[in-house]
Design a protein around this motif. Sequence first.
Motif, PDB file in Angstrom:
ATOM      1  N   GLY A  51       0.823  -1.204   0.000  1.00  7.70           N
ATOM      2  CA  GLY A  51       0.000   0.000   0.000  1.00  7.70           C
ATOM      3  C   GLY A  51       0.857   1.254   0.000  1.00  7.70           C
ATOM      4  N   ARG A  52       1.902   1.252   0.821  1.00 11.16           N
ATOM      5  CA  ARG A  52       2.814   2.396   0.842  1.00 11.16           C
ATOM      6  C   ARG A  52       3.511   2.571  -0.498  1.00 11.16           C
ATOM      7  N   LYS A  53       3.951   1.457  -1.070  1.00 12.50           N
ATOM      8  CA  LYS A  53       4.654   1.520  -2.352  1.00 12.50           C
ATOM      9  C   LYS A  53       3.735   2.061  -3.450  1.00 12.50           C
ATOM     10  N   ALA A  54       2.503   1.574  -3.488  1.00 10.93           N
ATOM     11  CA  ALA A  54       1.547   2.039  -4.500  1.00 10.93           C
ATOM     12  C   ALA A  54       1.226   3.515  -4.293  1.00 10.93           C
ATOM     13  N   TRP A  55       1.050   3.943  -3.055  1.00 15.27           N
ATOM     14  CA  TRP A  55       0.747   5.333  -2.763  1.00 15.27           C
ATOM     15  C   TRP A  55       1.920   6.230  -3.166  1.00 15.27           C
ATOM     16  N   ARG A  56       3.152   5.788  -2.886  1.00 17.94           N
ATOM     17  CA  ARG A  56       4.336   6.561  -3.251  1.00 17.94           C
ATOM     18  C   ARG A  56       4.437   6.710  -4.769  1.00 17.94           C
ATOM     19  N   LYS A  57       4.202   5.618  -5.506  1.00 17.71           N
ATOM     20  CA  LYS A  57       4.254   5.677  -6.968  1.00 17.71           C
ATOM     21  C   LYS A  57       3.181   6.603  -7.521  1.00 17.71           C
ATOM     22  N   LEU A  58       1.997   6.571  -6.933  1.00 23.04           N
ATOM     23  CA  LEU A  58       0.922   7.448  -7.377  1.00 23.04           C
ATOM     24  C   LEU A  58       1.269   8.910  -7.125  1.00 23.04           C
ATOM     25  N   GLN A  59       1.819   9.210  -5.959  1.00 24.66           N
ATOM     26  CA  GLN A  59       2.209  10.589  -5.649  1.00 24.66           C
ATOM     27  C   GLN A  59       3.306  11.074  -6.597  1.00 24.66           C
ATOM     28  N   GLU A  60       4.297  10.233  -6.883  1.00 28.29           N
ATOM     29  CA  GLU A  60       5.367  10.615  -7.808  1.00 28.29           C
ATOM     30  C   GLU A  60       4.811  10.898  -9.199  1.00 28.29           C
ATOM     31  N   ALA A  61       3.894  10.044  -9.647  1.00 28.39           N
ATOM     32  CA  ALA A  61       3.301  10.239 -10.971  1.00 28.39           C
ATOM     33  C   ALA A  61       2.497  11.536 -11.015  1.00 28.39           C
ATOM     34  N   MET A  62       1.761  11.834  -9.956  1.00 30.66           N
ATOM     35  CA  MET A  62       0.968  13.066  -9.918  1.00 30.66           C
ATOM     36  C   MET A  62       1.872  14.292  -9.912  1.00 30.66           C
ATOM     37  N   GLN A  63       2.986  14.241  -9.189  1.00 37.97           N
ATOM     38  CA  GLN A  63       3.886  15.389  -9.106  1.00 37.97           C
ATOM     39  C   GLN A  63       4.590  15.645 -10.427  1.00 37.97           C
ATOM     40  N   THR A  64       4.904  14.585 -11.166  1.00 37.13           N
ATOM     41  CA  THR A  64       5.586  14.750 -12.451  1.00 37.13           C
ATOM     42  C   THR A  64       4.611  14.919 -13.603  1.00 37.13           C
ATOM     43  N   GLY A  65       3.311  14.756 -13.357  1.00 40.18           N
ATOM     44  CA  GLY A  65       2.303  14.941 -14.391  1.00 40.18           C
ATOM     45  C   GLY A  65       2.230  13.814 -15.395  1.00 40.18           C
ATOM     46  N   ARG A  66       2.567  12.611 -14.999  1.00 39.84           N
ATOM     47  CA  ARG A  66       2.484  11.470 -15.915  1.00 39.84           C
ATOM     48  C   ARG A  66       1.537  10.420 -15.340  1.00 39.84           C
ATOM     49  N   ALA A  70       2.445   0.891 -15.389  1.00 39.64           N
ATOM     50  CA  ALA A  70       1.545  -0.173 -15.811  1.00 39.64           C
ATOM     51  C   ALA A  70       1.684  -1.418 -14.948  1.00 39.64           C
ATOM     52  N   GLY A  71       2.481  -1.396 -13.906  1.00 43.83           N
ATOM     53  CA  GLY A  71       2.681  -2.568 -13.063  1.00 43.83           C
ATOM     54  C   GLY A  71       1.606  -2.738 -12.017  1.00 43.83           C
ATOM     55  N   ALA A  72       0.476  -2.105 -12.182  1.00 44.47           N
ATOM     56  CA  ALA A  72      -0.592  -2.165 -11.185  1.00 44.47           C
ATOM     57  C   ALA A  72      -1.139  -3.562 -10.964  1.00 44.47           C
ATOM     58  N   PRO A  73      -1.287  -4.415 -12.018  1.00 47.30           N
ATOM     59  CA  PRO A  73      -1.817  -5.753 -11.738  1.00 47.30           C
ATOM     60  C   PRO A  73      -0.966  -6.556 -10.767  1.00 47.30           C
ATOM     61  N   GLY A  74       0.372  -6.433 -10.863  1.00 47.36           N
ATOM     62  CA  GLY A  74       1.242  -7.138  -9.926  1.00 47.36           C
ATOM     63  C   GLY A  74       1.046  -6.641  -8.513  1.00 47.36           C
ATOM     64  N   GLY A  75       0.942  -5.324  -8.350  1.00 48.67           N
ATOM     65  CA  GLY A  75       0.710  -4.761  -7.030  1.00 48.67           C
ATOM     66  C   GLY A  75      -0.652  -5.135  -6.490  1.00 48.67           C
ATOM     67  N   ALA A  76      -1.643  -5.164  -7.362  1.00 43.63           N
ATOM     68  CA  ALA A  76      -2.993  -5.554  -6.927  1.00 43.63           C
ATOM     69  C   ALA A  76      -3.016  -7.014  -6.490  1.00 43.63           C
ATOM     70  N   LEU A  77      -2.312  -7.869  -7.222  1.00 41.49           N
ATOM     71  CA  LEU A  77      -2.250  -9.283  -6.825  1.00 41.49           C
ATOM     72  C   LEU A  77      -1.543  -9.432  -5.483  1.00 41.49           C
TER      73      LEU A  77
END
Length: 181
Positions: A51-66, A70-77
Motif C-alpha cells: 500500500g505504501r509503495k503504491a501510494w508513493r508511486k501514485l504521488q510521484e506520478a501526480m507530481q511529475t504529471g504522468r 503499468a505494473g498495477a496488476p502485480g501490485g494488486a495481486l
Amino acid sequence: MRLLLVLAFLAVPVLEILVFVQVGQAIGVWPAVAALVAGSLLGSWVIRREGRKAWRKLQEAMQTGRMPEAGAPGGALTIAGGVLLAVPGFLTDIVGLLFLLPFTQPLIRVLGARFLARRIRAFAEKSAGPGLGSPFGTPGSPFDALREQPPGSGPVIHGEVIRDEPGGPFTRDSSRDLTDR
C-alpha cells in the motif's frame, strides 16, 4: 454468478473450520493458532508495504504529471494476497501465498485477465439489448449511422439557447435554429 458468490461465502468459513480442526488434531491446537496468527501478521505486513509503495508511486506520478506505471496488476495481486493472508484460515492462506509467489503470479494474472475479459464481454452483450448492438461499437451499434455521415450533415435540432452572462441580461432566442448561429 450471485448464487455462486453466496455459496462461496457460506462454504468458505465452514471449510476453514474443518481444515483448522484437522490441522489442530495433526499438530496441536496452539501450534495451529500460532500458524494462523503468523499468517495474519504476514498478510498485514504485505498489505502495509504494498500500500505504501503504491501510494508513493501514485504521488510521484501526480507530481511529475504522468500516468502511473503499468505494473498495477502485480501490485494488486500482491495486495490481494496480503488480504487473503490476513484473513484467518489455512485455505485463504494457501490462496494468498499463491498470489504472492513470483512463479505463480503470472499464471494468476493470465487467469484473472481471461475471467475479466469474459465478464466484460458478457456484460456488454447483456447490456446491449435486442437489436441495439454492443455499447463498445461493434457492427450493428446505433451509432453506426452517425459515423457514416459527414460532419455537419446531421439533423437540425430546434431549441432555445439561454446565456447567463455575469452582470448581463438573459438572452433568449428560440425563433432561429441552432445551425444559423
